[in-house]
Motif scaffolding. Structure first.
Motif, PDB file in Angstrom:
ATOM      1  N   VAL A 144      68.628  44.265  29.086  1.00 28.47           N
ATOM      2  CA  VAL A 144      69.732  43.973  30.177  1.00 28.47           C
ATOM      3  C   VAL A 144      69.202  44.649  31.483  1.00 28.47           C
ATOM      4  CG1 VAL A 144      71.735  43.270  31.039  1.00 28.47           C
ATOM      5  CG2 VAL A 144      70.997  42.505  28.662  1.00 28.47           C
ATOM      6  N   ASN A 152      73.288  40.523  36.284  1.00 30.38           N
ATOM      7  CA  ASN A 152      72.672  40.349  35.633  1.00 30.38           C
ATOM      8  C   ASN A 152      71.085  40.154  35.337  1.00 30.38           C
ATOM      9  OD1 ASN A 152      74.326  42.480  34.685  1.00 30.38           O
ATOM     10  ND2 ASN A 152      75.380  41.571  32.510  1.00 30.38           N
ATOM     11  N   GLU A 188      80.564  48.321  30.546  1.00 25.73           N
ATOM     12  CA  GLU A 188      80.798  48.531  31.772  1.00 25.73           C
ATOM     13  C   GLU A 188      82.218  48.963  31.786  1.00 25.73           C
ATOM     14  OE1 GLU A 188      81.029  44.941  35.599  1.00 25.73           O
ATOM     15  OE2 GLU A 188      80.059  45.008  33.333  1.00 25.73           O
ATOM     16  N   LYS A 236      70.859  45.601  35.555  1.00 25.54           N
ATOM     17  CA  LYS A 236      71.483  45.205  35.260  1.00 25.54           C
ATOM     18  C   LYS A 236      72.053  45.722  36.952  1.00 25.54           C
ATOM     19  CE  LYS A 236      74.334  45.459  31.222  1.00 25.54           C
ATOM     20  NZ  LYS A 236      75.486  45.991  30.774  1.00 25.54           N
ATOM     21  N   GLY A 277      78.835  39.594  35.990  1.00 19.37           N
ATOM     22  CA  GLY A 277      78.430  39.366  34.847  1.00 19.37           C
ATOM     23  C   GLY A 277      76.260  38.903  36.102  1.00 19.37           C
ATOM     24  N   LYS A 316      77.426  50.911  37.625  1.00 17.58           N
ATOM     25  CA  LYS A 316      76.886  50.575  36.165  1.00 17.58           C
ATOM     26  C   LYS A 316      76.795  51.957  35.383  1.00 17.58           C
ATOM     27  CE  LYS A 316      77.712  45.896  36.134  1.00 17.58           C
ATOM     28  NZ  LYS A 316      78.120  45.903  37.354  1.00 17.58           N
ATOM     29  N   GLN A 325      76.534  35.891  30.161  1.00 17.70           N
ATOM     30  CA  GLN A 325      76.824  37.619  30.269  1.00 17.70           C
ATOM     31  C   GLN A 325      77.295  37.323  31.551  1.00 17.70           C
ATOM     32  OE1 GLN A 325      73.575  39.981  30.785  1.00 17.70           O
ATOM     33  NE2 GLN A 325      72.572  39.642  29.368  1.00 17.70           N
TER      34      GLN A 325
END
Length: 507
Positions: free
Chosen positions: A229, A241, A388, A231, A238, A184, A331
């Motif tokens: 969000v 997250n 991403e 991460k 996802g 990320k 997500q």
């Protein structure tokens, strides 16, 4: 072994690995010619990912089957393929894939396929299991022609590098030293370097306190934010997250925001159903995390673009998709439609090419994918924000390769469509997560009976129908993967819906 000896050994492994990878460049002509050349292909479908993150994916130990589309490479009568798994695969599953091969006798393809297994159902990555079994390594070595072999994998890590060196064959994948570019935080750095629009967010942090400080700083820069969000840096699909709602603490004075955000962390909505703050916080210490602005919008989609980087540095755009997302805040990856909407698919290709060239300049090799959020604007245009980069074979890889191998067609960059050999436009809808409680207990033989009776199989004469995967996942988890291919988006959807309807009726 002393630390100095370990470093020397690692250095020697890295040097040898890069020498092996240089062989790919020496042999490379074009992507198509490379795919059709006289090679022995070793497939190691190891999910060499964080084991605690993998537990969030039901049936993840069966995902080694996602690369079974590689068996379609046996349509080239000169290709030999070695496929290694943790547990033996049911013969009926192998037969299913080999029967898909157009124009190749089943027996001829089967003779060119070697199936090997570690007979180890533990949660250790498959590649690690292979490295722990010298006799298995020797069997693999004997099944390959050293000067005519290469290895492919789901994702490339130091243990795949080690296996490549141990077998003395090149790995057609990313150099593990470049893995941070696909995290990320690494994605955000590439987006910034390439001047690609992406959400405001933070640098990498390693504990909850610094995460709260970073979130407060983001809120200060973006005072109208409704959500953020969080991460995990090495999360995937996802599942790593969490969404932080700001409305409950909006009245807090700016000087108290860090503390208020820290107190709000346990109330975040975690996209993985089994997740909680205690575990999530421990994963931050292990993997690191970032925080980003949540992109709002009344009409919002999640498109992606996929590409491939040749050993020569050439970048090829392979496809675009509109992703199908689930989870509490949509997500979590569940599937995709090919191709992406025409309103933005060419823009996706252009952005993907720019990112691909930046990655190629860093030495990245083979697959890359970039996920975006698309928000419709008042004038009807779409705002694309990159979120991403994936440097592995993801959920959009096997459907596209299935389409390509089944039709022998090509992707047309000028319109973003895929055309069969006969010039037909091809479309598909694919998923890894067709999962229902009532499907549990269905054996591979049961699925084959249903496919045959209801004629759900792929029809090579019309080049339409469904190709199934994750078949072993069905009995224990009620979970199945499939790619439904049609000559229009509507036909692909109708084929997909019929499969679901039939399975529902049969169970």
């Amino acid at each position: 072994m002393s630390s100095e000896q370990h470093l020397n050994q690692l250095s020697a492994t890295v040097t040898k690995f890069r020498q092996l990878q240089s062989q790919l460049c020496d042999r490379w002509q074009t992507i198509e010619q490379f795919d059709l050349s006289d090679y022995d292909i070793l497939v190691v479908p190891s999910l060499s990912l964080d084991s605690r993150e993998l537990t969030k994916v039901p049936g993840s130990h069966h995902y080694e089957e996602r690369l079974l589309f590689s068996l379609i490479r046996l349509r080239n009568p000169r290709t030999h393929l070695v496929y290694v798994t943790s547990q033996p695969l049911a013969p009926i599953i192998i037969d299913y894939y080999l029967q898909l091969l157009p124009g190749i006798p089943f027996s001829h393809a089967r003779e060119r396929l070697t199936l090997l297994s570690t007979y180890d159902a533990s949660h250790v990555p498959l590649t690690q299991k292979i490295l722990a079994r010298p006799r298995l390594i020797e069997r693999i070595r004997k099944a390959l022609r050293p000067q005519k072999a290469y290895m492919i994998c789901f994702n490339s890590t130091p243990i795949e590098r080690e296996l490549s060196v141990e077998l003395d064959i090149p790995l057609w994948a990313l150099d593990p030293d470049l893995l941070p570019l696909g995290t990320k935080n690494g994605s955000r750095q590439i987006f910034a370097e390439t001047d690609i629009p992406h959400p405001d967010g933070s640098d990498l942090v390693w504990n909850a306190k610094d995460l709260a400080i970073a979130a407060a700083a983001l809120w200060e820069r973006q005072p109208h934010l409704k959500r953020m969000v969080v991460k995990l840096n090495e999360g995937f699909s996802g599942e790593g997250n969490a969404v932080l709602e700001l409305d409950p603490i909006r009245s807090i004075a700016p000087t108290q925001r860090v503390e208020a955000i820290a107190n709000q962390f346990p109330q975040m909505r975690f996209q993985a159903q089994s997740e909680n703050w205690t575990n999530f916080a421990s994963r931050i210490r292990d993997l690191g995390a970032i925080v980003e602005a949540f992109i709002e919008g009344e009409e919002k989609r999640s498109p992606s673009v996929q590409g491939r980087i040749a050993p020569t540095g050439e970048v090829e755009i392979l496809s675009t998709h509109d992703q199908i997302l689930g989870g509490a805040d949509c997500q979590v990856y569940e599937g995709c439609n090919f191709p992406a909407d025409p309103s933005y698919r060419l823009q996706l290709q252009e952005l993907g090419m720019r990112i691909g060239k930046t990655l190629a300049a860093r030495g990245v090799l083979e697959r890359f994918g970039v996920d975006f959020v698309a928000v419709k604007q008042p004038d009807g245009s779409w705002d694309l924000q990159a979120i991403e980069i994936n440097l592995r074979k993801g959920g959009t890889t096997h459907p596209l390769m299935t389409l390509r191998f089944m039709t022998n067609g090509t992707f047309n960059l000028s319109d973003g469509l895929f055309y069969s050999k006969q010039g037909r436009q091809k479309y598909y809808i694919a998923t890894d997560t067709l999962q229902k409680e009532q499907y549990k207990g269905l054996l591979p033989h049961d699925l084959m009976d249903i496919i045959a009776y209801h004629r759900l199989h792929f029809d090579s004469s019309t080049e339409t129908g469904t190709v199934f995967h994750l078949i072993s996942c069905l009995s224990e988890f009620g979970k199945l993967g499939l790619t439904s291919i049609g000559n229009s988006p509507q036909e692909a959807k109708a084929i997909y819906d019929r499969v679901v309807q039939v399975l529902d009726c049969e169970t």
